[in-house]
Motif scaffolding. Sequence first.
Motif, PDB file in Angstrom:
ATOM      1  N   MET A   1      -4.011   0.868   5.808  1.00 31.00           N
ATOM      2  CA  MET A   1      -2.974   1.502   6.628  1.00 31.00           C
ATOM      3  C   MET A   1      -3.544   2.671   7.409  1.00 31.00           C
ATOM      4  SD  MET A   1       0.086   1.226   3.902  1.00 31.00           S
ATOM      5  CE  MET A   1       1.245   2.358   4.610  1.00 31.00           C
TER       6      MET A   1
ATOM      7  N   SER B   1      -4.951  -1.257   0.236  1.00 25.58           N
ATOM      8  CA  SER B   1      -3.905  -1.394   1.243  1.00 25.58           C
ATOM      9  C   SER B   1      -3.655  -0.064   1.936  1.00 25.58           C
ATOM     10  CB  SER B   1      -2.620  -1.902   0.610  1.00 25.58           C
ATOM     11  OG  SER B   1      -2.850  -3.132  -0.013  1.00 25.58           O
ATOM     12  N   ALA B   2      -3.656   1.004   1.153  1.00 21.97           N
ATOM     13  CA  ALA B   2      -3.427   2.318   1.758  1.00 21.97           C
ATOM     14  C   ALA B   2      -4.549   2.660   2.733  1.00 21.97           C
ATOM     15  CB  ALA B   2      -3.326   3.380   0.669  1.00 21.97           C
TER      16      ALA B   2
ATOM     17  N   GLU C   1      -3.775  -1.401  -4.492  1.00 21.56           N
ATOM     18  CA  GLU C   1      -2.861  -0.489  -3.826  1.00 21.56           C
ATOM     19  C   GLU C   1      -3.615   0.437  -2.888  1.00 21.56           C
ATOM     20  OE1 GLU C   1       0.378   0.934  -6.557  1.00 21.56           O
ATOM     21  OE2 GLU C   1      -0.605   2.817  -6.023  1.00 21.56           O
ATOM     22  N   ARG C   2      -4.736   0.975  -3.393  1.00 24.79           N
ATOM     23  CA  ARG C   2      -5.506   1.914  -2.582  1.00 24.79           C
ATOM     24  C   ARG C   2      -6.151   1.214  -1.384  1.00 24.79           C
ATOM     25  NH1 ARG C   2      -4.671   4.702  -6.548  1.00 24.79           N
ATOM     26  NH2 ARG C   2      -4.887   6.972  -6.548  1.00 24.79           N
TER      27      ARG C   2
ATOM     28  N   LEU D   1      -6.331  11.053  -2.582  1.00 25.22           N
ATOM     29  CA  LEU D   1      -6.752   9.968  -1.696  1.00 25.22           C
ATOM     30  C   LEU D   1      -7.441  10.525  -0.458  1.00 25.22           C
ATOM     31  CD1 LEU D   1      -6.571   6.889  -1.267  1.00 25.22           C
ATOM     32  CD2 LEU D   1      -4.442   7.276  -0.059  1.00 25.22           C
TER      33      LEU D   1
ATOM     34  N   GLY E   1       0.765  -1.245   0.000  1.00 26.64           N
ATOM     35  CA  GLY E   1       0.000   0.000   0.000  1.00 26.64           C
ATOM     36  C   GLY E   1       0.788   1.280   0.000  1.00 26.64           C
ATOM     37  N   TYR E   2       2.079   1.220   0.387  1.00 26.14           N
ATOM     38  CA  TYR E   2       2.727   2.517   0.613  1.00 26.14           C
ATOM     39  C   TYR E   2       2.853   3.339  -0.659  1.00 26.14           C
ATOM     40  CZ  TYR E   2       7.261   1.127  -1.318  1.00 26.14           C
ATOM     41  OH  TYR E   2       8.261   0.744  -2.161  1.00 26.14           O
ATOM     42  N   ARG E   3       2.905   2.639  -1.827  1.00 27.03           N
ATOM     43  CA  ARG E   3       3.031   3.390  -3.071  1.00 27.03           C
ATOM     44  C   ARG E   3       1.781   4.215  -3.368  1.00 27.03           C
ATOM     45  NH1 ARG E   3       7.301   1.641  -6.459  1.00 27.03           N
ATOM     46  NH2 ARG E   3       6.806   3.409  -7.774  1.00 27.03           N
ATOM     47  N   ALA E   4       0.645   3.809  -2.760  1.00 26.47           N
ATOM     48  CA  ALA E   4      -0.594   4.520  -3.075  1.00 26.47           C
ATOM     49  C   ALA E   4      -0.583   5.947  -2.558  1.00 26.47           C
ATOM     50  CB  ALA E   4      -1.789   3.780  -2.480  1.00 26.47           C
ATOM     51  N   PHE E   5       0.345   6.235  -1.629  1.00 23.04           N
ATOM     52  CA  PHE E   5       0.396   7.608  -1.139  1.00 23.04           C
ATOM     53  C   PHE E   5       1.073   8.531  -2.136  1.00 23.04           C
ATOM     54  CE2 PHE E   5      -0.100   5.149   2.742  1.00 23.04           C
ATOM     55  CZ  PHE E   5      -1.215   5.788   3.251  1.00 23.04           C
TER      56      PHE E   5
END
Lengths: 444, 459, 298
Positions: A420, A416-417, A413-414, A208, A65-69
């Motif tokens: 988080m 997971s974000a 991805e989102r 986001l 998920g971290y890439r979604a930021f």
Amino acid sequence: MNKIMLPASTPERPKSARRDIKTIVNASLARQHAAERRFRWYGLIAISLGLAFVLLMFGNIIGKGYRAFWQTYIQIPITFDLSIMDTSGSGKRDLQTIDGADYSVLVRSGLRKLFPKAEGKSQLRALYGLVSADSPYELKRKIQQTPNLIGVEKEIWLLASAQVDTLFKGNINRMLDESERSIKNDQIEWVDKLQAAGRIEEKFNIALFINGDSREPEQAGIRGALMGSLLTLLITFLLSFPIGVATAVYLEEFATKGRWTDFIEVNINNLAAVPSIVFGLLGLAVFINFFGLPRSSPLVGGLVLSLMTLPVIIIAGRAALASVPPSIRQAALGMGASKLQMVGHHVLPLAMPGMLTGSIIGMARALGESAPLLMIGMVAFIVDVPKNFFDPATVLPVQIYLWSDLPERAFVERTSAAIMILLAFMILMNGLAIILRKRFERRW
Amino acid sequence: MQFFLLLALVILSACAYFIGRNRAFVVASGKIRNLHSLPSFYGCYTALWCGLPALIVFLIWVTLQPGILINLVLSGLPKELQDLPQDRLNLVVNDLKNLVSGHFISNTPDGIVLEAANRYQDMRAIGNAALLVTVLTLVSGGIAYAWCKISPKLRARNCVESVINIFLITSSTIAVFITIGIVLSVLFESIRFFHQVPITKFLFGLQWSPQIAFNSDQVSPSGAFGTAPLFAGTLLISSIAMLVAVPIGLMSALYLSEYASPKFRAIAKPALEILAGIPTVVYGFFAALNAAPLIREIGTLLGLQVASESALAAGLVMGIMIIPFVSSLSDDVINAVPQSMRDGSYALGATKSETIKRVLLPAALPGIVGSILLAVSRAIGETMIVLMAAGLSANLTANPLEAVTTVTVQIVTLLTGDQEFDNSKTLAAFALGLLLFIVTLILNIIALHVVHKYREQYE
Amino acid sequence: MSKTTTIGNQTISLNDSIARNELDNQESGVQVTDYDNRQTVGKITVDKPKMVCRGVNVYYSQKHAIKNVSLDIGTNEVISFIGPSGCGKSTFLRCLNRMNDTITTCRVTGQIKLDNEDIYEKDIDVVQLRARVGMVFQKPNPFPKSIYENIAYGPRIHGMVNTKSELDELVRDSLERAGLIKEVEKRMHEPGTGLSGGQQQRLCIARAIAINPEVILMDEPCSALDPIATAKIEELIDELRENYTIVIVTHSMQQAARVSQRTAYFHLGDMIEIGDTDQIFTNPRHKLTEDYITGRFG
């Protein structure tokens, strides 16, 4: 001199002449210790497995998920030419014209300017697909903010489409055949060119946090869900905290122990273990169908969650009250305070940190709850951010559930974000509870 | 409007507090000793008289008003609309509600509905005005009454305390009302359902396919509502979960309480409890995206046919979720065994593991069984993990590599989406809910009873 | 630095810190040592020692619970530890079979030898040690199992018997020696927790002697019992003396006088005085002992 009274006769071992305990134990020692070591290992393995699961979950979610930021943006030269965007043909520079203008033309011409060679219907469609479908609206917002832009040519960073974003983050296998991936060969070529020209880069993904839900991954945000969670939890807290505290106080301080209080207690303990989905059924049947409260609303969600949180608060509250020593009650009563004054002035303030700790933990659980909310319709696709307790809304965990069903890589991805963010809130709340307990814990 | 009225009520009550308190000073001619209670109690007394009756009327009014108005509007509708079948009428009512609340509705409203909506709005305005008048009358009446009543002899404290007492007692009965609410809400719908589908077929039928039953609603739907596969699936997944959770949870608890150094325990115990704090939807996501594909791949490597939504994946992940539940409950239970038992065993030269296996576990067994039952009840009622990771196909199988479905999954799938409330599909969800409630209730009561008895033994 | 001290007929080499304890003023007859003296009065050694303790210190975190205690425990003698509550006598007792190991904050220094082996030595096995040095606790603590299972527990874990009949015999034998057999003969398979307090305590003693230990430690074994049950236990202790070395901690001076041959008096972590029981009770040499015996405090 010293006379130690030794037994008169020299000791004799009992008749059933048993072997010396030392030799007996020695014989079995190896076996005992082997069993001991084995058992210890089982324990260690069990606890390591448990801890490994914790790490695995967190590692996995964060890794995904971290890439979604971050979100990919493309820099496109846009000429805010009134003549091509004006659909009304009036040619006036007033608000009405600006509102009614066709901004997609601007985006398209900007893209064509970058890649003039693209032609043919399908190739052009692929070219326009580089940027998000939201781009025209983005331009419109820009113009509305600064109308002076009209007539100016300017480099604008526009949100890239989800496919480009996924490609740029390296999550699409370029080796695959064109038909097996969601992005065209042409598009890959253009993205590479953009990268060479420094026209594509990752920026912080503000969308986001400020957008509601969307079918387009690059525009989808969690603001609506966060707002829904907030409104729902507000209702939950406002209902369950006072009632929970009142119940705990009554049961612990006022009620005379008897069948009735036993019955209430059994009820509370049992409610704490009823599956959450059953509360959802209750909410659907009672709040929505019987009382006719609006479906999907934070009000109903909060009502249902407060029913679930109530037992947690009551149980924690009773424990906190029980830990206040009776001497304090006697002291207050001895001073001539009424029972209610005794509770209000002395017992309750002393028990309050414990009660708050329990309530926060209960609220954290309510924040993560999703199953009962599915029953009462908080699972709809809702773009708008809810503004009050009656608007249709969804909550963060349900948003996660909804997104997890969507196949696009960008949504994974989102999701997971969003998880988080949800976990961050949970950790925050639990941390608060721990601090509260540490700060105010009193040992009597 | 209603919100502002409520706000006004709060403000007025606050004013009433000061009015009452001042009045008390006046009647006592400044000497508080003359009063029976402290002045603030007189203030509360007045505030209660001001706010409470008004609040009660307000709440009743607000709950009843929409229903009454709808009925009034409906009775004013033309004959042909009133004679519509119930479900069509519901649609009209829905349109009406949406129109009134200013929402967009799908089909263009026809004139009659629009007119009705207007009438509804008019009547609502009248109703709100009437409410306002009533509330204000009650407020001023309450204040006036309290004003007259306040005298040095008035036992204001006792009055206020009895009101608070009533509030406390009412609060404590809410838990009972929730239980009753749960039972009634699922029971009524279930009874309606059992009129359509015989209960024996529901409990023992081997086929579950509500979609078919719904599509061909001419045929008797009773054939498709057999819950045996659902319970088999629930049992299968729960058993897998318990197979994971019980050994790991129990051994972790034993290790932490008997072997681990205090430092290790201080870190490992909260770390393990993090698992309990993670929302179930996260486990579901993990199960669907990681566990299931992984198990499928391993299965393929071993040459096994694994369904993509295998019971194994959902069960494993659910087991992980339940680990901290088992471990913290058994930790409590193990710590309740008195130290003297351990000492007695050590003094005979027993090793730690011998003490645990032969003294601690037998002594703690009832408590551990109780906690495992609670964990089972938890596993049976768990929804999100199975919803996301287990399938929808109701297979009657004991093979953990196949896809199965559970009671909770079916409840969700039957109830999500827009549906009329009285077809057998929705009613079936409530019948399932009733069964789920009964099963978990029995498990919980047994477990709580066992644990309670166990605690008493060592107190 | 070491120094040679002569006590009685024996010459032992001791280091300095221990020598402090060796103030042996037995020759000085009736002279009573003053309150300020925290050194042990009396003769700490015996002819045939089973256990030898030298310079034992026990700490709980920061608290110094036992201060430099040295004494011998003779073979087949009953020695009693007396003293006011919190004086450390139970703590010291629990050092003798390393029961203090179960308390993580507890630290023991000094030397405790069983048959010339230091029991705090690294290669000493706690399991074996505890099998050799059994213990009976203040509160009877039968396992929540049947009477039979309670007794059979020890022999089973140490693999002392091979057949069921051997085990039966051993259980009967232990119960007989604990004087319990008549009372429980018919109810061997009922839970041990159903017995009366005194019976439970004798059950615990039977459980301890079932594995035939060399030393039995008793931590106030009668404090939870009524006088009749106490008398029975004391009788039992007297009989057991033939085969076992017994160390008993007790609150009751009468009990110490009745059952033991030697007595040690503890006060605030120090061993104040040790000697023959007769002498301690008739002719104490330390002011503190005298005060305690005569009931001025405690």
